[in-house]
Design a protein around this motif. Structure first.
Motif, PDB file in Angstrom:
ATOM      1  N   PRO A  88      -0.427   2.418   8.891  1.00 45.23           N
ATOM      2  CA  PRO A  88      -1.458   2.984  10.580  1.00 45.23           C
ATOM      3  C   PRO A  88      -0.923   1.628  11.357  1.00 45.23           C
ATOM      4  O   PRO A  88      -0.617   0.561  10.978  1.00 45.23           O
ATOM      5  N   LEU A  89      -0.693   1.992  12.575  1.00 41.65           N
ATOM      6  CA  LEU A  89       0.046   1.166  13.886  1.00 41.65           C
ATOM      7  C   LEU A  89      -1.197  -0.026  13.835  1.00 41.65           C
ATOM      8  O   LEU A  89      -0.331  -1.593  13.811  1.00 41.65           O
ATOM      9  N   GLU A  90      -2.465   0.168  13.476  1.00 37.78           N
ATOM     10  CA  GLU A  90      -3.570  -0.535  13.336  1.00 37.78           C
ATOM     11  C   GLU A  90      -3.992  -1.348  11.995  1.00 37.78           C
ATOM     12  O   GLU A  90      -4.803  -2.456  12.331  1.00 37.78           O
ATOM     13  N   ALA A  91      -2.510  -1.305  11.072  1.00 32.45           N
ATOM     14  CA  ALA A  91      -3.267  -2.193   9.726  1.00 32.45           C
ATOM     15  C   ALA A  91      -3.487  -2.958  10.272  1.00 32.45           C
ATOM     16  O   ALA A  91      -4.283  -3.848   9.295  1.00 32.45           O
ATOM     17  N   VAL A 244     -11.517  -4.050  -1.065  1.00 32.55           N
ATOM     18  CA  VAL A 244     -11.354  -3.637   0.087  1.00 32.55           C
ATOM     19  C   VAL A 244     -10.086  -2.690   0.939  1.00 32.55           C
ATOM     20  O   VAL A 244     -10.304  -2.183   1.913  1.00 32.55           O
ATOM     21  N   LEU A 245      -9.031  -3.819   0.578  1.00 36.94           N
ATOM     22  CA  LEU A 245      -7.669  -4.257   1.697  1.00 36.94           C
ATOM     23  C   LEU A 245      -6.887  -2.723   1.586  1.00 36.94           C
ATOM     24  O   LEU A 245      -6.540  -2.468   2.844  1.00 36.94           O
ATOM     25  N   GLY A 246      -6.674  -1.772   0.792  1.00 42.02           N
ATOM     26  CA  GLY A 246      -6.269  -0.566   0.528  1.00 42.02           C
ATOM     27  C   GLY A 246      -7.192   0.435   1.655  1.00 42.02           C
ATOM     28  O   GLY A 246      -6.543   0.805   2.863  1.00 42.02           O
ATOM     29  N   SER A 247      -8.368   0.470   1.906  1.00 40.24           N
ATOM     30  CA  SER A 247      -9.498   1.578   2.388  1.00 40.24           C
ATOM     31  C   SER A 247      -9.447   0.761   3.720  1.00 40.24           C
ATOM     32  O   SER A 247      -9.405   1.483   4.888  1.00 40.24           O
ATOM     33  N   THR A 248      -9.073  -0.788   3.644  1.00 41.92           N
ATOM     34  CA  THR A 248      -8.871  -0.901   5.119  1.00 41.92           C
ATOM     35  C   THR A 248      -7.902  -1.003   5.566  1.00 41.92           C
ATOM     36  O   THR A 248      -7.879  -0.650   7.296  1.00 41.92           O
ATOM     37  N   ALA A 249      -6.900  -1.606   5.156  1.00 43.38           N
ATOM     38  CA  ALA A 249      -5.561  -0.928   6.032  1.00 43.38           C
ATOM     39  C   ALA A 249      -5.536   0.025   6.764  1.00 43.38           C
ATOM     40  O   ALA A 249      -4.847   0.365   6.968  1.00 43.38           O
ATOM     41  N   ASN A 250      -5.389   1.315   5.387  1.00 39.40           N
ATOM     42  CA  ASN A 250      -5.328   3.252   5.507  1.00 39.40           C
ATOM     43  C   ASN A 250      -6.504   3.838   5.188  1.00 39.40           C
ATOM     44  O   ASN A 250      -6.538   4.220   4.070  1.00 39.40           O
ATOM     45  N   PRO A 251      -7.365   3.720   6.432  1.00 38.83           N
ATOM     46  CA  PRO A 251      -8.868   4.568   5.883  1.00 38.83           C
ATOM     47  C   PRO A 251      -8.756   5.889   5.052  1.00 38.83           C
ATOM     48  O   PRO A 251      -9.087   6.685   4.766  1.00 38.83           O
ATOM     49  N   ALA A 252      -7.684   6.471   6.795  1.00 38.06           N
ATOM     50  CA  ALA A 252      -7.166   7.388   6.323  1.00 38.06           C
ATOM     51  C   ALA A 252      -7.403   8.061   5.147  1.00 38.06           C
ATOM     52  O   ALA A 252      -7.390   9.496   4.804  1.00 38.06           O
ATOM     53  N   ALA A 253      -5.869   7.608   4.341  1.00 40.18           N
ATOM     54  CA  ALA A 253      -5.194   7.552   3.155  1.00 40.18           C
ATOM     55  C   ALA A 253      -5.139   6.295   1.994  1.00 40.18           C
ATOM     56  O   ALA A 253      -4.389   5.826   2.012  1.00 40.18           O
ATOM     57  N   PRO A 254      -6.297   5.692   1.835  1.00 39.76           N
ATOM     58  CA  PRO A 254      -6.290   4.429   0.910  1.00 39.76           C
ATOM     59  C   PRO A 254      -5.850   5.150  -0.403  1.00 39.76           C
ATOM     60  O   PRO A 254      -5.116   3.688  -0.801  1.00 39.76           O
TER      61      PRO A 254
END
Length: 401
Positions: A88-91, A244-254
């Motif tokens: 995401p742009l907000e990553a 938690v890095l993956g789920s934080t960078a892309n919460p919609a599709a970790p």
């Protein structure tokens, strides 16, 4: 004796044993040299392999100490349908909210943007160089160093300026950065303001042409999506952040995010190198065994050639034990000479190679001591049969031969 006291054989002191055992080496120096050389080659190989491996490991530890092991990267993986995912742009901003994270930076791959030295270069001749939009704090985050020029800043990041990775500069024929040095990126000329040293923890930068994030948007049509996000965390919290890095960078599709730790790749390289070291140690052990066979052969021939000497010593009162001790000592001296020589040669090889590579010189004492101990053991085994054979010769049989 006249008073009836039986004669007692003269006692041999350790220095006498060594002196007598060295007779065969002094009288046949070339044969002794060649036999010791076989032992020396095996020991030199083993010491050099262990020394070079230890020096390489010390260099890796030094590099990791300098670069840190707390760098984590986030990159898009694949979607459920096998297509390439997108962060995401907000990553970046979302990753910054993780409490233990201290630094965040990113690069974004510029698709279908070629990098060339001039317009005359064929379009398909990309030389594996990729163009990336780059945050100005990237160099500090990954620990990259400049070989020449300067790094991107808020001003140059908005204009057609680029910093080349080490391999990219080499492939483009750019020796140094300068205001008169330009390369073609996406059909536009960019001034090369900097050239990087090889980046240990971010090897993807070595073949990259890095341009500022704003310039990539205005000059090259960059969509703003990061393709790699770099984070530095507190050392004690690296594993927690990794979780938690993956789920934080892309919460919609970790599940579409790949998280890696670059220092793990360096450790994996070291592990592969250690496996290769084990193979080389096996080769050194075989060479050492062959050297031991050479010592045994030399000692057997020595017994056959010196039968008259053995008979004379026996007739003068030398016991079987002393004859065994003489030839066993000779075998041990021969092996010890080879072991010491091999240890010195192995240490010299390690020192020369490590200095050539710019590594710290590390020669484990256990390798040197173990190598010399192994040669003494081999010498004892190799000389045991010839020594026993020599001691069993009777004086009359030896003198008559």
């Amino acid at each position: 004796m006249a008073d009836g006291t039986p004669l007692q054989p003269a006692r041999m002191w350790p220095r006498d044993v060594v002196r007598v055992g060295a007779v065969g080496l002094r009288t046949r120096p070339m044969r002794a040299f060649l036999s010791a050389l076989g032992i020396a080659i095996g020991i030199a190989a083993m010491v050099a392999v262990v020394g070079v491996s230890s020096s390489s490991r010390a260099e890796l530890d030094r590099a990791l100490d300098a670069l840190g092991t707390n760098l984590l990267t986030v990159a898009p993986g694949s979607t459920m349908t096998g297509e390439e995912a997108q962060l995401p742009l907000e990553a970046e901003s979302m990753v910054e909210r993780i409490a233990p994270v201290r630094e965040v930076s990113a690069i974004g791959l510029l698709d279908d943007v070629g990098v060339y030295r001039t317009r005359e270069i064929p379009e398909n001749d990309t030389q594996g160089i990729a163009a990336y939009a780059t945050r100005t704090d990237l160099r500090a985050a990954v620990g990259a160093e400049l070989a020449s020029g300067v790094w991107l800043n808020e001003a140059t990041g908005s204009y057609p300026a680029t910093v080349l990775g080490a391999k990219a500069a080499e492939r483009l024929g750019v020796g140094r950065a300068g205001p008169d040095v330009q390369v073609l990126i996406g059909g536009e000329y960019f001034t090369v303001i900097g050239v990087l040293e090889p980046a240990e923890l971010a090897p993807e930068l070595d073949t990259a042409a890095l341009v500022g994030w704003p310039a990539a948007r205005t000059e090259l049509g960059f969509d703003g999506h990061a393709t790699t996000v770099y984070t530095r965390s507190r050392d004690a919290s690296v594993e927690d952040v990794r979780g938690v890095l993956g789920s934080t960078a892309n919460p919609a599709a970790p599940n579409e995010v790949e998280v890696s730790r670059p220092s793990d790749a360096l450790a994996a390289q070291q592990a592969a190198g250690e496996a290769f070291t084990g193979l080389l140690l096996g080769v050194g052990a075989v060479a050492l065994l062959v050297g031991g066979v050479g010592v045994a052969n030399t000692m057997v021939i020595s017994v056959l050639e010196r039968r008259s000497e053995i008979g004379l010593r026996r007739s003068l009162g030398a016991t079987r034990g002393k004859i065994r001790t003489q030839f066993l000592t000779e075998s041990l001296l021969l092996s010890a000479l080879g072991g010491l020589g091999g240890a010195l040669i192995g240490a010299l090889i390690t020192t020369i190679y490590a200095l050539y590579q710019g590594w710290p010189v590390v020669i484990p004492l256990w390798a040197v001591g173990g190598g010399i101990l192994a040669t003494l053991l081999i010498g004892a085994v190799a000389g045991l049969y010839p020594a026993i054979r020599a001691s069993r010769l009777s004086p009359t049989e030896a003198l008559s031969s």
